[in-house]
Design an enzyme around this catalytic site. Sequence first.
Site, PDB file in Angstrom:
ATOM      1  N   ASN A  98      10.086  -2.307   6.648  1.00 31.22           N
ATOM      2  CA  ASN A  98       9.829  -2.575   5.248  1.00 31.22           C
ATOM      3  C   ASN A  98      11.132  -3.318   4.486  1.00 31.22           C
ATOM      4  N   LYS A 128     -11.267   6.270   4.909  1.00 32.15           N
ATOM      5  CA  LYS A 128     -12.024   5.052   5.510  1.00 32.15           C
ATOM      6  C   LYS A 128     -12.493   5.228   6.922  1.00 32.15           C
ATOM      7  N   THR A 179      -9.764  -0.665   7.821  1.00 32.58           N
ATOM      8  CA  THR A 179      -8.201  -0.878   7.824  1.00 32.58           C
ATOM      9  C   THR A 179      -7.680  -0.191   9.329  1.00 32.58           C
ATOM     10  N   ASP A 180      -6.402  -0.836   9.746  1.00 33.06           N
ATOM     11  CA  ASP A 180      -5.680  -0.410  10.897  1.00 33.06           C
ATOM     12  C   ASP A 180      -5.322   1.265  10.756  1.00 33.06           C
ATOM     13  N   GLU A 181      -5.124   1.689   9.286  1.00 37.26           N
ATOM     14  CA  GLU A 181      -4.628   2.964   9.183  1.00 37.26           C
ATOM     15  C   GLU A 181      -5.529   4.201   9.569  1.00 37.26           C
ATOM     16  N   LYS A 222       1.204  -2.216  -4.530  1.00 37.49           N
ATOM     17  CA  LYS A 222       1.747  -2.406  -3.137  1.00 37.49           C
ATOM     18  C   LYS A 222       2.935  -3.077  -2.806  1.00 37.49           C
ATOM     19  N   ASN A 246      -1.962  -4.698   7.213  1.00 35.58           N
ATOM     20  CA  ASN A 246      -1.487  -5.154   5.820  1.00 35.58           C
ATOM     21  C   ASN A 246      -1.609  -6.607   5.084  1.00 35.58           C
ATOM     22  N   PRO A 296      11.986  -0.076  -4.961  1.00 42.54           N
ATOM     23  CA  PRO A 296      12.232   1.533  -4.480  1.00 42.54           C
ATOM     24  C   PRO A 296      11.739   1.340  -2.847  1.00 42.54           C
ATOM     25  N   ASP A 329     -18.961  -5.133  -8.492  1.00 40.06           N
ATOM     26  CA  ASP A 329     -17.795  -4.176  -8.574  1.00 40.06           C
ATOM     27  C   ASP A 329     -17.860  -3.258  -9.920  1.00 40.06           C
ATOM     28  N   TYR A 347      -6.494   8.266   2.102  1.00 42.40           N
ATOM     29  CA  TYR A 347      -6.826   7.147   2.345  1.00 42.40           C
ATOM     30  C   TYR A 347      -7.610   6.799   3.593  1.00 42.40           C
ATOM     31  N   ASP A 386     -21.494   0.551  -9.610  1.00 36.88           N
ATOM     32  CA  ASP A 386     -20.940   1.460  -8.509  1.00 36.88           C
ATOM     33  C   ASP A 386     -21.831   1.408  -7.122  1.00 36.88           C
ATOM     34  N   THR A 437     -15.663   7.358  -3.537  1.00 39.82           N
ATOM     35  CA  THR A 437     -16.080   5.788  -3.227  1.00 39.82           C
ATOM     36  C   THR A 437     -16.105   5.649  -1.923  1.00 39.82           C
TER      37      THR A 437
HETATM   38  P1  NAD Z   1      -8.449  -3.281  -4.144  1.00 41.77           P
HETATM   39  O1  NAD Z   1      -8.042  -1.736  -4.395  1.00 41.77           O
HETATM   40  O2  NAD Z   1      -7.392  -4.356  -4.624  1.00 41.77           O
HETATM   41  O3  NAD Z   1      -9.870  -3.603  -4.842  1.00 41.77           O
HETATM   42  C1  NAD Z   1     -10.859  -2.798  -4.490  1.00 41.77           C
HETATM   43  C2  NAD Z   1     -12.094  -3.387  -5.481  1.00 41.77           C
HETATM   44  O4  NAD Z   1     -13.324  -2.489  -5.228  1.00 41.77           O
HETATM   45  C3  NAD Z   1     -11.851  -3.276  -6.824  1.00 41.77           C
HETATM   46  O5  NAD Z   1     -11.969  -4.583  -7.501  1.00 41.77           O
HETATM   47  C4  NAD Z   1     -12.385  -2.157  -7.490  1.00 41.77           C
HETATM   48  O6  NAD Z   1     -12.715  -2.190  -8.943  1.00 41.77           O
HETATM   49  C5  NAD Z   1     -13.849  -1.945  -6.665  1.00 41.77           C
HETATM   50  N1  NAD Z   1     -14.126  -0.581  -6.760  1.00 41.77           N
HETATM   51  C6  NAD Z   1     -13.541   0.601  -6.222  1.00 41.77           C
HETATM   52  N2  NAD Z   1     -14.510   1.606  -6.487  1.00 41.77           N
HETATM   53  C7  NAD Z   1     -15.739   0.953  -6.670  1.00 41.77           C
HETATM   54  C8  NAD Z   1     -17.083   1.484  -6.651  1.00 41.77           C
HETATM   55  N3  NAD Z   1     -17.414   2.868  -6.494  1.00 41.77           N
HETATM   56  N4  NAD Z   1     -18.105   0.662  -6.858  1.00 41.77           N
HETATM   57  C9  NAD Z   1     -17.959  -0.690  -6.760  1.00 41.77           C
HETATM   58  N5  NAD Z   1     -16.654  -1.160  -6.705  1.00 41.77           N
HETATM   59  C10 NAD Z   1     -15.629  -0.447  -6.589  1.00 41.77           C
HETATM   60  O7  NAD Z   1      -8.397  -3.221  -2.503  1.00 41.77           O
HETATM   61  P2  NAD Z   1      -8.014  -4.479  -1.791  1.00 41.77           P
HETATM   62  O8  NAD Z   1      -6.780  -4.198  -1.141  1.00 41.77           O
HETATM   63  O9  NAD Z   1      -8.660  -5.661  -2.021  1.00 41.77           O
HETATM   64  O10 NAD Z   1      -9.081  -3.907  -0.227  1.00 41.77           O
HETATM   65  C11 NAD Z   1     -10.393  -4.163  -0.171  1.00 41.77           C
HETATM   66  C12 NAD Z   1     -10.915  -3.584   1.149  1.00 41.77           C
HETATM   67  O11 NAD Z   1     -10.093  -3.882   2.092  1.00 41.77           O
HETATM   68  C13 NAD Z   1     -10.820  -1.948   1.318  1.00 41.77           C
HETATM   69  O12 NAD Z   1     -12.058  -1.673   1.554  1.00 41.77           O
HETATM   70  C14 NAD Z   1      -9.672  -1.738   1.749  1.00 41.77           C
HETATM   71  O13 NAD Z   1      -9.729  -0.438   2.459  1.00 41.77           O
HETATM   72  C15 NAD Z   1      -9.590  -2.882   2.898  1.00 41.77           C
HETATM   73  N6  NAD Z   1      -8.216  -3.080   3.433  1.00 41.77           N
HETATM   74  C16 NAD Z   1      -7.317  -3.581   2.698  1.00 41.77           C
HETATM   75  C17 NAD Z   1      -6.095  -4.046   2.997  1.00 41.77           C
HETATM   76  C18 NAD Z   1      -4.953  -4.350   2.397  1.00 41.77           C
HETATM   77  O14 NAD Z   1      -3.691  -4.473   2.893  1.00 41.77           O
HETATM   78  N7  NAD Z   1      -4.862  -4.420   0.860  1.00 41.77           N
HETATM   79  C19 NAD Z   1      -5.945  -4.238   4.800  1.00 41.77           C
HETATM   80  C20 NAD Z   1      -7.022  -3.764   5.380  1.00 41.77           C
HETATM   81  C21 NAD Z   1      -8.058  -3.310   4.863  1.00 41.77           C
HETATM   82  O1  DAU Z   2      -2.615  -1.211   7.157  1.00 45.11           O
HETATM   83  C1  DAU Z   2      -3.565  -1.604   6.187  1.00 45.11           C
HETATM   84  C2  DAU Z   2      -3.443  -0.986   4.731  1.00 45.11           C
HETATM   85  O2  DAU Z   2      -2.188  -1.628   4.178  1.00 45.11           O
HETATM   86  C3  DAU Z   2      -4.551  -0.958   3.876  1.00 45.11           C
HETATM   87  O3  DAU Z   2      -5.574  -0.360   4.461  1.00 45.11           O
HETATM   88  C4  DAU Z   2      -4.304  -0.453   2.515  1.00 45.11           C
HETATM   89  O4  DAU Z   2      -5.233  -0.533   1.591  1.00 45.11           O
HETATM   90  C5  DAU Z   2      -2.925  -1.006   2.068  1.00 45.11           C
HETATM   91  O5  DAU Z   2      -2.563  -0.545   0.805  1.00 45.11           O
HETATM   92  C6  DAU Z   2      -1.812  -1.102   2.816  1.00 45.11           C
HETATM   93  O6  DAU Z   2      -1.432   0.160   2.992  1.00 45.11           O
HETATM   94  P1  DAU Z   2       0.399   0.721   3.065  1.00 45.11           P
HETATM   95  O7  DAU Z   2       0.452   2.112   2.856  1.00 45.11           O
HETATM   96  O8  DAU Z   2       0.834   0.098   4.637  1.00 45.11           O
HETATM   97  O9  DAU Z   2       0.667  -0.180   2.087  1.00 45.11           O
HETATM   98  P2  DAU Z   2       1.730  -0.217   0.962  1.00 45.11           P
HETATM   99  O10 DAU Z   2       1.884  -1.627   0.170  1.00 45.11           O
HETATM  100  O11 DAU Z   2       1.554   0.768  -0.032  1.00 45.11           O
HETATM  101  O12 DAU Z   2       3.109   0.103   1.562  1.00 45.11           O
HETATM  102  C7  DAU Z   2       3.767  -0.684   2.596  1.00 45.11           C
HETATM  103  C8  DAU Z   2       4.855   0.064   3.518  1.00 45.11           C
HETATM  104  O13 DAU Z   2       5.847  -0.053   2.316  1.00 45.11           O
HETATM  105  C9  DAU Z   2       4.547   1.416   3.631  1.00 45.11           C
HETATM  106  O14 DAU Z   2       5.533   1.715   4.732  1.00 45.11           O
HETATM  107  C10 DAU Z   2       5.338   2.261   2.535  1.00 45.11           C
HETATM  108  C11 DAU Z   2       6.427   1.376   1.888  1.00 45.11           C
HETATM  109  N1  DAU Z   2       6.700   1.213   0.500  1.00 45.11           N
HETATM  110  C12 DAU Z   2       5.482   0.846  -0.462  1.00 45.11           C
HETATM  111  C13 DAU Z   2       5.713   1.113  -1.638  1.00 45.11           C
HETATM  112  C14 DAU Z   2       4.531   0.927  -2.781  1.00 45.11           C
HETATM  113  C15 DAU Z   2       8.065   1.380  -0.078  1.00 45.11           C
HETATM  114  O15 DAU Z   2       8.899   1.549   0.529  1.00 45.11           O
HETATM  115  N2  DAU Z   2       8.189   1.408  -1.390  1.00 45.11           N
HETATM  116  C16 DAU Z   2       6.896   1.151  -2.174  1.00 45.11           C
HETATM  117  O16 DAU Z   2       7.273   1.313  -3.651  1.00 45.11           O
END
Ligand code: NAD
Ligand code: DAU
Length: 354
Positions: free
Chosen positions: A257, A162, A132-134, A197, A187, A213, A31, A158, A57, A98
């Site tokens: 939301n 991906k 991700t589903d995005e 998030k 999510n 917000p 990491d 983003y 990295d 990245t």
């Molecule tokens: P996060 O942002 O919390 O963590 C990302 C981690 O990657 C951090 O520890 C960071 O230091 C490390 N990192 C970033 N750049 C790097 C690099 N160049 N080399 C090595 N390490 C690096 O992310 P998360 O929410 O835990 O998501 C993890 C994975 O799951 C991602 O690939 C994301 O796209 C995917 N994902 C996330 C969600 C979600 O809801 N959070 C949903 C679906 C998929």
């Molecule tokens: O769907 C999977 C994805 O979910 C992951 O791939 C991403 O890494 C993860 O960040 C997440 O993306 P979203 O954009 O859906 O998550 P976020 O928590 O940023 O936002 C969730 C929803 O809430 C989105 O519709 C935007 C809204 N939102 C978000 C924030 C931060 C708000 O209304 N207010 C806020 O302050």
Amino acid sequence: MILVTGGAGFIGSNFVLDWLAAEGSPVVNLDKLTYAGNLRNLESIEGDTRHVFVRGDIGDGDLVGRLLKEHRPRAIVHFAAESHVDRSIHGPAEFIDTNVVGTLGLLEAVRAHWSGLPSAERAALRFLHVSTDEVYGSLGATDPAFSETTPYAPNSPYAASKAASDHLVRAYHHTYGLPTVTTNCSNNYGPFQFPEKLIPLMIVNALARKPLPIYGDGRNVRDWLYVGDHCDAIRVALARGRPGETYNIGGSAERANVDIVSSICTILDELHPRGAPHSELITYVTDRPGHDRRYAIDAAKIGRDLGWAPRERLETGLRTTVAWYLGHMDWVRSVTSGEYRKWVDTNYGSRSVA
Ligand code: NAD
Ligand code: DAU
């Protein structure tokens, strides 16, 4: 032994903890410790010799090559990414560095190592790409949920980064035969999620009595999955997923939301009363540019082929999550104050990564 990338982030750290508890075999955790990486998430396994942390990295081919040679992992589980949509809107370049270039570097290092392995080890190795589903874009209110055959239509920088990484992983399987498995998940929420998030931001702001917000009209819909269920699905996909396949993972828990935020407020009113309803803090703000309206996951394939289904219900998972944040105010304080970065400064100073 497995190699995990991004194991100090939200899902990665949950995965490392779950893995050591469920499987027990050692983990090398690579990491970079960006703002999203936090070794406090792994405090409970401090001193556990089954966890080897390496700051570095994913794009550093020499480092990854050395780690692969030294540890000979049977799998690479690739979480590392820039993950926040809002940040990608303000500055897409790091997402390309990245998520696209970094993933390419990682794939190249893995391919070089894998090519030189004896045939049994070559066949057994897995590269599991966490996505991700995005990548599928946005759904209308009555559209069917995303399946593995839904065409890619990423809308944010983003999501585009991906999607590009998914395509590279696919190409490495088709061109070189690298045994890859890709998972596309909805999510996540749960412990250790960085408060940028939606869910942790709302909890942390509500506790600090700051505005909550909500973007636009608050009717954007996401499908929510408890992080432990995602970790479980990844372990299943690693154990039984077919090379070259992709698997959608979701919670069958679509919510607008504003409904999620209202539920958090209700739980806080009960667990942490403040005299006035927390929902008074809800504030509607300018919408996110290009904000996807709705995500929904059809997780039939992973259920049918690999026997996975989510265990946690959103209502109980949300309550557990709020309770976790309330019980870990130290973690919240160290993250919101930036104090958690001191560990990195103390241990690595201004040195560049590994
Ligand atoms: P996060 O942002 O919390 O963590 C990302 C981690 O990657 C951090 O520890 C960071 O230091 C490390 N990192 C970033 N750049 C790097 C690099 N160049 N080399 C090595 N390490 C690096 O992310 P998360 O929410 O835990 O998501 C993890 C994975 O799951 C991602 O690939 C994301 O796209 C995917 N994902 C996330 C969600 C979600 O809801 N959070 C949903 C679906 C998929
Ligand atoms: O769907 C999977 C994805 O979910 C992951 O791939 C991403 O890494 C993860 O960040 C997440 O993306 P979203 O954009 O859906 O998550 P976020 O928590 O940023 O936002 C969730 C929803 O809430 C989105 O519709 C935007 C809204 N939102 C978000 C924030 C931060 C708000 O209304 N207010 C806020 O302050």
